[in-house]
Design a protein around this motif. Sequence first.
Motif, PDB file in Angstrom:
ATOM      1  N   ASN A  70       0.649  -1.042   0.166  1.00  0.00           N
ATOM      2  CA  ASN A  70       0.018   0.250   0.110  1.00  0.00           C
ATOM      3  C   ASN A  70       0.724   0.966   0.425  1.00  0.00           C
ATOM      4  O   ASN A  70       0.289   2.433   0.241  1.00  0.00           O
ATOM      5  N   SER A  71       2.382   1.544   0.072  1.00  0.00           N
ATOM      6  CA  SER A  71       3.197   2.563   0.306  1.00  0.00           C
ATOM      7  C   SER A  71       2.996   3.092  -1.187  1.00  0.00           C
ATOM      8  O   SER A  71       2.833   2.712  -2.336  1.00  0.00           O
ATOM      9  N   LYS A  72       2.658   4.544  -0.785  1.00  0.00           N
ATOM     10  CA  LYS A  72       2.543   5.822  -2.326  1.00  0.00           C
ATOM     11  C   LYS A  72       3.985   5.917  -2.800  1.00  0.00           C
ATOM     12  O   LYS A  72       3.821   6.032  -3.809  1.00  0.00           O
ATOM     13  N   LYS A  73       4.482   5.325  -1.685  1.00  0.00           N
ATOM     14  CA  LYS A  73       6.651   5.169  -2.330  1.00  0.00           C
ATOM     15  C   LYS A  73       6.940   4.341  -3.021  1.00  0.00           C
ATOM     16  O   LYS A  73       6.939   2.956  -2.480  1.00  0.00           O
ATOM     17  N   PRO A  74       7.384   4.498  -4.066  1.00  0.00           N
ATOM     18  CA  PRO A  74       8.495   3.240  -4.657  1.00  0.00           C
ATOM     19  C   PRO A  74       8.875   2.289  -4.039  1.00  0.00           C
ATOM     20  O   PRO A  74       9.983   3.325  -3.309  1.00  0.00           O
ATOM     21  N   LEU A  75       9.190   1.077  -3.562  1.00  0.00           N
ATOM     22  CA  LEU A  75      10.208   0.512  -2.565  1.00  0.00           C
ATOM     23  C   LEU A  75      11.011  -0.559  -3.526  1.00  0.00           C
ATOM     24  O   LEU A  75      10.966  -1.034  -3.975  1.00  0.00           O
ATOM     25  N   LYS A  76      12.133  -1.062  -2.968  1.00  0.00           N
ATOM     26  CA  LYS A  76      12.821  -2.218  -3.541  1.00  0.00           C
ATOM     27  C   LYS A  76      13.124  -2.626  -2.265  1.00  0.00           C
ATOM     28  O   LYS A  76      13.542  -3.380  -1.313  1.00  0.00           O
ATOM     29  N   VAL A  77      12.151  -3.516  -2.547  1.00  0.00           N
ATOM     30  CA  VAL A  77      12.203  -5.607  -2.241  1.00  0.00           C
ATOM     31  C   VAL A  77      13.149  -6.836  -2.516  1.00  0.00           C
ATOM     32  O   VAL A  77      13.392  -6.870  -4.464  1.00  0.00           O
ATOM     33  N   GLY A  78      13.420  -7.926  -2.156  1.00  0.00           N
ATOM     34  CA  GLY A  78      13.916  -8.697  -2.973  1.00  0.00           C
ATOM     35  C   GLY A  78      12.697  -9.595  -2.677  1.00  0.00           C
ATOM     36  O   GLY A  78      12.967 -10.657  -1.334  1.00  0.00           O
ATOM     37  N   PRO A  79      11.790 -10.194  -2.838  1.00  0.00           N
ATOM     38  CA  PRO A  79      10.742 -11.350  -2.567  1.00  0.00           C
ATOM     39  C   PRO A  79      11.501 -12.902  -2.503  1.00  0.00           C
ATOM     40  O   PRO A  79      11.097 -13.771  -1.792  1.00  0.00           O
ATOM     41  N   ALA A  80      12.912 -12.900  -3.135  1.00  0.00           N
ATOM     42  CA  ALA A  80      13.530 -14.195  -3.173  1.00  0.00           C
ATOM     43  C   ALA A  80      13.742 -14.548  -4.622  1.00  0.00           C
ATOM     44  O   ALA A  80      12.580 -14.710  -4.880  1.00  0.00           O
ATOM     45  N   LYS A  81      14.207 -15.433  -4.723  1.00  0.00           N
ATOM     46  CA  LYS A  81      14.690 -16.408  -6.159  1.00  0.00           C
ATOM     47  C   LYS A  81      13.197 -17.286  -6.654  1.00  0.00           C
ATOM     48  O   LYS A  81      12.393 -18.212  -5.046  1.00  0.00           O
ATOM     49  N   LYS A  82      12.747 -17.555  -7.997  1.00  0.00           N
ATOM     50  CA  LYS A  82      11.615 -18.073  -8.433  1.00  0.00           C
ATOM     51  C   LYS A  82      11.551 -19.851  -8.060  1.00  0.00           C
ATOM     52  O   LYS A  82      12.685 -20.125  -8.218  1.00  0.00           O
ATOM     53  N   GLY A  83      10.266 -20.264  -7.826  1.00  0.00           N
ATOM     54  CA  GLY A  83      10.823 -22.245  -7.567  1.00  0.00           C
ATOM     55  C   GLY A  83      11.214 -21.935  -5.727  1.00  0.00           C
ATOM     56  O   GLY A  83      11.178 -23.489  -5.728  1.00  0.00           O
ATOM     57  N   THR A  84      11.181 -20.878  -5.228  1.00  0.00           N
ATOM     58  CA  THR A  84      11.855 -21.169  -3.850  1.00  0.00           C
ATOM     59  C   THR A  84      10.955 -21.686  -3.004  1.00  0.00           C
ATOM     60  O   THR A  84       9.322 -20.752  -3.504  1.00  0.00           O
ATOM     61  N   SER A  85      10.791 -21.464  -1.837  1.00  0.00           N
ATOM     62  CA  SER A  85       9.092 -21.383  -1.327  1.00  0.00           C
ATOM     63  C   SER A  85       9.172 -20.047  -0.346  1.00  0.00           C
ATOM     64  O   SER A  85       8.003 -19.721  -0.115  1.00  0.00           O
ATOM     65  N   THR A  86      10.155 -20.054  -0.224  1.00  0.00           N
ATOM     66  CA  THR A  86       9.672 -17.757   0.123  1.00  0.00           C
ATOM     67  C   THR A  86       9.293 -17.484  -0.948  1.00  0.00           C
ATOM     68  O   THR A  86       8.823 -16.737   0.315  1.00  0.00           O
ATOM     69  N   GLU A  87       9.929 -17.918  -2.130  1.00  0.00           N
ATOM     70  CA  GLU A  87       9.598 -16.771  -3.038  1.00  0.00           C
ATOM     71  C   GLU A  87       8.149 -17.157  -3.522  1.00  0.00           C
ATOM     72  O   GLU A  87       7.278 -16.282  -3.466  1.00  0.00           O
ATOM     73  N   TYR A  88       7.085 -18.690  -3.364  1.00  0.00           N
ATOM     74  CA  TYR A  88       6.026 -18.528  -2.466  1.00  0.00           C
ATOM     75  C   TYR A  88       5.339 -18.186  -1.870  1.00  0.00           C
ATOM     76  O   TYR A  88       4.020 -17.727  -2.435  1.00  0.00           O
ATOM     77  N   ILE A  89       6.029 -18.722  -0.770  1.00  0.00           N
ATOM     78  CA  ILE A  89       5.458 -17.446   0.347  1.00  0.00           C
ATOM     79  C   ILE A  89       5.122 -15.528  -0.045  1.00  0.00           C
ATOM     80  O   ILE A  89       3.892 -15.326  -0.039  1.00  0.00           O
ATOM     81  N   THR A  90       5.765 -15.350  -0.792  1.00  0.00           N
ATOM     82  CA  THR A  90       5.777 -13.944  -0.933  1.00  0.00           C
ATOM     83  C   THR A  90       4.842 -13.848  -1.678  1.00  0.00           C
ATOM     84  O   THR A  90       4.247 -12.798  -1.612  1.00  0.00           O
ATOM     85  N   ARG A  91       4.871 -14.391  -2.799  1.00  0.00           N
ATOM     86  CA  ARG A  91       3.524 -14.066  -3.283  1.00  0.00           C
ATOM     87  C   ARG A  91       2.341 -14.528  -3.349  1.00  0.00           C
ATOM     88  O   ARG A  91       1.329 -13.846  -3.380  1.00  0.00           O
TER      89      ARG A  91
END
Length: 322
Positions: free
Chosen positions: A139-160
């Motif tokens: 919901n941030s009005k200001k663009p942010l710098k984010v690292g969702p994680a490497k695709k195919g990982t459990s981390t990225e799946y949770i993030t998505r």
Amino acid sequence: MRKATIISAILALAAPLAVINRAESAPKQYSLVVGSLGGTMGRLGAGLADIVNRKAKNFKFSVVPGGGRANPARIGSGGGDIGYSFSNFVANATAGKVPFKKKYPNLRGIAQFWQSCYHQYAAKDQIDAGIRSWKDIVNSKKPLKVGPAKKGTSTEYITRLIVTHYGSSYKDLKKRGYKLNFAGVNGMSRAIRSSQIDFYFHNSGDPNGAGIQAAIGRNLRFLRLEDDAKNMLVKAGFSPCKIPGGIYRGIDKATPSVGANGVLLTTDKMDPSVVYNTLKIIVDNKKFLSGVHKIYKKWKPKSAGKGLGAPLHPGAARFYKE
């Protein structure tokens, strides 16, 4: 002359047989599929391959990078021989449920090793600016710098799942000017230390080396996991957990999150003796492996054969009976 010719002929016939015998006696190679090489699975796999390759007589492991979400399908389809994932992904892959497009009934569990937790690292200056959860990021009005994680990982799946839960997507965030980084764990740790990103995520066991290094290199805190996101993730098969306090610099209190059981799996085609001897090597060399990661130190074989997400492999069943 005739005698020499006969001897030469015999030696010529024997040579291929010697080559065959050497080939038959050579240890069989198996691929051990992990997650990111610098993450929990990568460290566990590196330690396991090291000790197996020194102790096992008839087989060897070679470590291959992968991802907790993708590994069940990869192993089930023959793209890997043995590897790590999480119990909920293994169960869903076996049954052909989301995020898998088909069933992998050939998957077999070997052992449960650790409880993962979804770590949400954030720069303290962003926390102080009011960005304290994924809801705030989206919901941030200001663009942010984010690292969702490497695709195919459990981390990225949770993030998505979380990003989708809050009505957005990676494509939408990029359109709004957000900078998204899909590097591996070590890359994320370096990126947040150098301020290339301000948030990164990792579904891992504790302690996590990349997270420790990140917190040493920059003043970090953990984001809050909102109750609505937590409930959504529990319905998706993840379990409530707590990240202990005092591990990562500046984070002294336990942080509620969600995660899953980290497991070692294979298929029904794997030689039972390989599975049995792998578990035996782990038990017999627990002191060495505990130096690789504290997860091995905490590991209890008596309860390791439960909650795997797939039927127990015969080689593992034999080990747990003894």
